[in-house]
Design a protein around this motif. Structure first.
Motif, PDB file in Angstrom:
ATOM      1  N   LYS A  23       1.369  -1.092  -0.038  1.00 29.28           N
ATOM      2  CA  LYS A  23      -0.487  -0.568  -0.035  1.00 29.28           C
ATOM      3  C   LYS A  23       1.104   1.375   0.148  1.00 29.28           C
ATOM      4  O   LYS A  23       0.760   1.997  -1.264  1.00 29.28           O
ATOM      5  CB  LYS A  23      -1.014   0.275   1.630  1.00 29.28           C
ATOM      6  N   GLU A  26       2.092   1.441  -3.272  1.00 26.68           N
ATOM      7  CA  GLU A  26       1.276   2.167  -4.461  1.00 26.68           C
ATOM      8  C   GLU A  26       1.185   3.501  -4.420  1.00 26.68           C
ATOM      9  O   GLU A  26       0.835   4.303  -5.255  1.00 26.68           O
ATOM     10  CB  GLU A  26       0.033   0.980  -4.264  1.00 26.68           C
ATOM     11  N   LYS A  27       1.085   4.394  -3.405  1.00 25.76           N
ATOM     12  CA  LYS A  27       0.954   6.059  -3.404  1.00 25.76           C
ATOM     13  C   LYS A  27       2.004   6.142  -3.645  1.00 25.76           C
ATOM     14  O   LYS A  27       1.784   6.957  -4.233  1.00 25.76           O
ATOM     15  CB  LYS A  27       0.748   5.806  -1.299  1.00 25.76           C
ATOM     16  N   ASN A  97       4.904  -4.462  -5.279  1.00 19.63           N
ATOM     17  CA  ASN A  97       3.754  -4.301  -4.947  1.00 19.63           C
ATOM     18  C   ASN A  97       2.916  -6.045  -5.327  1.00 19.63           C
ATOM     19  O   ASN A  97       3.683  -6.763  -5.880  1.00 19.63           O
ATOM     20  CB  ASN A  97       3.272  -3.123  -5.877  1.00 19.63           C
TER      21      ASN A  97
END
Length: 169
Positions: A23, A26-27, A97
């Motif tokens: 997460k 990903e950001k 990821n």
């Protein structure tokens, strides 16, 4: 038996830590203009990996027919897979990821295990879906989830290869 319970909890926490890392990555990637591919099938991986652990518990608790005791050779393979898993994650860094997220015009990683294998993480996960249930004598889980994973990976790798071609154009 206590060691196996501790190992099971360790694996669950490891996976949760990886979700947190994914997460965060990903950001970062999306802030840099990364594009996500294969959203349609991702939910099936979540279902597969969530029910995998539930299946091990159910099979180990209610359906266990044959138990060979602790299998040191299987545990050694598990440890090797965990080291390979850490190697893959550290090699990709913020590009690692659980989703297919690529930065346009970014070069493919060609170091670490990626120097030798195109999709090492998928190989590791495939082997884990066999090895982890064997540690817990959940043989039915090993077979069923390996087959389901194989079917999902056929879709996933096709999507990822398309995404990787897009990223190097």
């Amino acid at each position: 038996m206590l060691m196996l319970k501790i190992l099971f909890v360790f694996i669950i926490f490891q996976r949760l830590a990886e979700v947190f890392i994914a997460k965060k990555n990903e950001k970062k990637l999306k802030k840099r203009g990364a594009i996500e591919f294969g959203k349609e099938h991702y939910k099936y991986f979540i279902i597969l990996h969530s029910t995998f652990f539930i299946s091990i518990i159910i099979e180990n608790t209610f359906l266990q027919v044959i138990e060979f005791g602790f299998l040191p050779s299987i545990f050694i393979i598990f440890i090797i897979l965990q080291l390979a898993r850490v190697w893959v994650i550290s090699t990709l860094g913020e590009r690692w990821n659980t989703k297919i997220i690529v930065l346009p015009s970014e070069k493919l990683v060609k170091k670490g295990l990626y120097k030798y294998i195109k999709h090492p993480n998928y190989l590791i996960v495939t082997m884990e879906l066999i090895i982890i249930p064997l540690l817990f004598h959940a043989y039915i889980t090993a077979v069923i989830f390996s087959i389901c994973n194989f079917m999902l990976l056929k879709v996933r790798i096709k999507e990822e290869n398309k995404a990787l071609l897009y990223s190097i154009e």
